[in-house]
Design a protein around this motif. Structure first.
Motif, PDB file in Angstrom:
ATOM      1  N   TYR A 203       4.992  51.006  53.989  1.00 60.17           N
ATOM      2  CA  TYR A 203       5.426  52.327  54.406  1.00 60.17           C
ATOM      3  C   TYR A 203       6.503  52.228  55.484  1.00 60.17           C
ATOM      4  O   TYR A 203       7.259  53.172  55.687  1.00 60.17           O
ATOM      5  N   TRP A 204       6.572  51.116  56.172  1.00 60.59           N
ATOM      6  CA  TRP A 204       7.645  50.921  57.142  1.00 60.59           C
ATOM      7  C   TRP A 204       8.910  50.512  56.408  1.00 60.59           C
ATOM      8  O   TRP A 204       8.884  50.191  55.230  1.00 60.59           O
TER       9      TRP A 204
ATOM     10  N   THR B 123      11.940  48.627  61.084  1.00 57.53           N
ATOM     11  CA  THR B 123      10.705  47.915  61.423  1.00 57.53           C
ATOM     12  C   THR B 123      10.809  46.446  61.033  1.00 57.53           C
ATOM     13  O   THR B 123      10.365  45.563  61.779  1.00 57.53           O
TER      14      THR B 123
ATOM     15  N   GLU C 286      -0.004  49.744  58.991  1.00 58.34           N
ATOM     16  CA  GLU C 286       1.439  49.835  58.781  1.00 58.34           C
ATOM     17  C   GLU C 286       2.227  49.800  60.094  1.00 58.34           C
ATOM     18  O   GLU C 286       3.454  49.702  60.083  1.00 58.34           O
ATOM     19  N   PHE C 287       1.534  49.856  61.214  1.00 67.97           N
ATOM     20  CA  PHE C 287       2.201  49.803  62.513  1.00 67.97           C
ATOM     21  C   PHE C 287       2.215  48.340  62.957  1.00 67.97           C
ATOM     22  O   PHE C 287       1.282  47.852  63.584  1.00 67.97           O
TER      23      PHE C 287
ATOM     24  N   SER D 135      11.749  50.324  68.645  1.00 69.51           N
ATOM     25  CA  SER D 135      11.113  49.754  67.454  1.00 69.51           C
ATOM     26  C   SER D 135       9.781  50.435  67.142  1.00 69.51           C
ATOM     27  O   SER D 135       9.443  50.659  65.981  1.00 69.51           O
ATOM     28  N   SER D 136       9.039  50.782  68.181  1.00 67.10           N
ATOM     29  CA  SER D 136       7.775  51.500  67.974  1.00 67.10           C
ATOM     30  C   SER D 136       8.035  52.888  67.408  1.00 67.10           C
ATOM     31  O   SER D 136       7.354  53.337  66.474  1.00 67.10           O
TER      32      SER D 136
ATOM     33  N   ASN E 192       9.164  52.514  63.805  1.00 65.39           N
ATOM     34  CA  ASN E 192       8.013  52.170  62.967  1.00 65.39           C
ATOM     35  C   ASN E 192       7.257  53.436  62.584  1.00 65.39           C
ATOM     36  O   ASN E 192       6.910  53.664  61.412  1.00 65.39           O
TER      37      ASN E 192
ATOM     38  N   GLU F 201       9.415  55.698  60.191  1.00 61.64           N
ATOM     39  CA  GLU F 201       9.487  55.196  58.813  1.00 61.64           C
ATOM     40  C   GLU F 201       8.159  55.358  58.074  1.00 61.64           C
ATOM     41  O   GLU F 201       8.134  55.753  56.903  1.00 61.64           O
ATOM     42  N   VAL F 202       7.075  55.073  58.744  1.00 66.00           N
ATOM     43  CA  VAL F 202       5.763  55.223  58.095  1.00 66.00           C
ATOM     44  C   VAL F 202       5.522  56.685  57.737  1.00 66.00           C
ATOM     45  O   VAL F 202       5.082  57.010  56.618  1.00 66.00           O
TER      46      VAL F 202
END
Length: 485
Positions: free
Chosen positions: A41-42, A46, A110-111, A123-124, A127, A130-131
């Protein structure tokens, strides 16, 4: 990039590459095209973070409170954007559904970006973007990566920046963690209070500077532990109040660029409703975006808690030392064998592990202090290590309190006869008689008792200074421990 190359980046990526069906999709960013596992899912942002930050081996998923905080912020933003006419109902509903799943504990694996990263948390945030985007696309009947239909930046991150999303999510996560720690401290306080009641009439010698002082009860000693933990619990609750101030709506540096009028207020209102927390928008968003003061203050309180817990555990280890050559005033519950070479040895392993957690928390406080001081100008780029350090301090202290309460304090017993004997043979007993004998006479008795090994009461009777009845009255446990005061 081959599956083997992708899998070697981090353990998290390796798990996905091995566990999920084979296949990749192509995603694009400003650096070019990259292949992303189809099942993930990322996305590409990510992926690059996974490769760039193989630091701790601990992905965001190891901090579920932070993941839920990110989902709550994205949900609040979607509702605010919809309310202000910036996001259509179909996309808003899909984003909300995806966020709800994450809040319910789904998609946690997914994280995958490392908790310590460059980029001030970008980036967090990506992530999460995108998820949420890819899960929302699925709910809309689209393929993952079909960002023309719903985009991580254009829609999920609408009216936002990492610089207001990440700090706000961190504050939500921190409050959740503090709630857990407060409950654990309350449990430990109750455990010590119960022992204070159980030991309320067990007389012992108090000590100052490891020397005999004056009598007290073991219940009084354990009662102080309950009181000090209760005080720290209140200080922790107070410090949590500072963390309820958020900068959502500040966007990049606090000016609110690209966020419409009314967005900050709407987003805060929705976020408060989602989390159930009394959140408030900071008065000055530029200041709030660069300031780490609330975290420094909280870390200081966590250090205070750690120092006091460690002191208590030092006491427990000392009071239980023995069983023959130490103080042996109390017995800690035996929980495991203490030695691979010395048969029958039992060690105070629970207080020891709590001591170690305390040392870690003190070290984390230094890290947080330096990271907060190291920020420059309008943003602190070092918030990820602040978050990671706070998370460790809070979660490890929570576990330590539960462990100390359940595996140690609740099973402590008193060696009452030994305690009473130590009172009767201690020269400190003469302090209780000082008002009736005078300082000079009391000093002489103390010196003779120490030199001869005889008891204070025995010498007082021998010298005819008090009658047996009067001496017995003055040495009653209730009076010695000043329980009537």
């Amino acid at each position: 990039m081959t599956p083997t190359t992708v899998a070697s980046s981090t353990a998290a990526l390796a798990t996905i590459a091995v566990d999920e069906p084979a296949g990749f999709r192509t995603e694009h960013d400003l650096l070019g095209d990259r292949r992303v596992p189809t099942a993930a899912y990322w996305g590409v942002h990510t992926l690059r973070a996974i490769e760039n930050f193989p630091i701790t081996g601990q992905p965001l998923s190891t901090n579920p409170h932070l993941v839920r905080g990110l989902a709550a912020v994205k949900l609040a933003a979607a509702r605010a954007n919809r309310e202000l006419g910036l996001l259509d109902a179909e996309r808003a509903d899909a984003i909300e559904a995806a966020c709800r799943e994450i809040l319910d504990g789904e998609l946690l694996r997914e994280f995958v970006v490392d908790v310590i990263q460059g980029g001030a948390g970008t980036s967090s945030n990506m992530n999460a973007n995108e998820v949420i985007a890819n899960r929302a696309l699925e709910l809309l009947g689209q393929e993952k990566g079909d960002y023309a239909a719903l985009h991580p930046n254009d829609h999920v991150n609408l009216s936002q920046s990492t610089n207001d999303v990440y700090p706000t999510a961190v504050r939500i996560a921190t409050v959740m963690g503090i709630d857990d720690l407060l409950a654990a401290l309350s449990e430990l306080e109750d455990a010590f209070a119960a022992k204070a009641t159980e030991f309320r009439t067990v007389v012992k010698m108090g000590r100052t500077q490891l020397q005999d002082a004056v009598p007290m009860t073991l219940g009084q000693e354990f009662g102080t532990y309950a009181v000090t933990i209760g005080e720290d619990r209140e200080r922790l609750r107070e410090s949590a109040g500072l963390v309820h101030e958020i900068n959502l709506g500040a966007t990049a540096i606090g000016t609110g660029l690209n966020a419409p009028a009314g967005y900050a207020e709407a987003a805060c209102r929705h976020l408060g409703g989602i989390t159930g927390l009394p959140l408030v928008t900071a008065f000055d968003l530029i200041e709030a975006t660069q300031d780490m003061g609330a975290f420094v203050h909280l870390s200081g309180v966590l250090k205070r808690v750690a120092v006091k817990l460690s002191k208590i555990c030092n006491d427990l280890r000392l009071l239980s030392s023995g069983p023959r050559a130490g103080l042996a005033e109390i017995n800690l519950p035996p929980v495991q064998s203490g030695s691979s070479i010395m048969p029958g040895k039992i060690n105070p392993v629970i207080p020891e592990v709590v001591n170690q957690v305390a040392f870690e928390v003190i070290g984390n406080d230094v890290t947080i202090t330096l990271a907060a001081e190291g920020g420059q100008l309008q943003l602190n780029a070092f918030e990820p290590v602040i978050v990671h350090s706070l998370h460790k301090s809070i979660t490890h202290l929570t576990a330590a309190c539960h462990t100390l309460s359940r595996r140690c304090v609740s099973g402590i017993t008193a060696n009452a006869a030994r305690l009473r004997e130590s009172v009767e043979h201690s020269i400190g007993l003469v302090t209780a008689l000082n008002p009736y004998l005078g300082y000079a006479e009391s000093t002489a008795i103390a010196q003779e008792a120490l030199a001869s090994g005889r008891g204070v009461a025995e010498l007082v009777l021998e010298r005819g200074l008090l009658t047996a009845e009067r001496l017995e009255e003055l040495l009653r446990p209730e009076r010695l421990a000043n329980l009537s005061a």
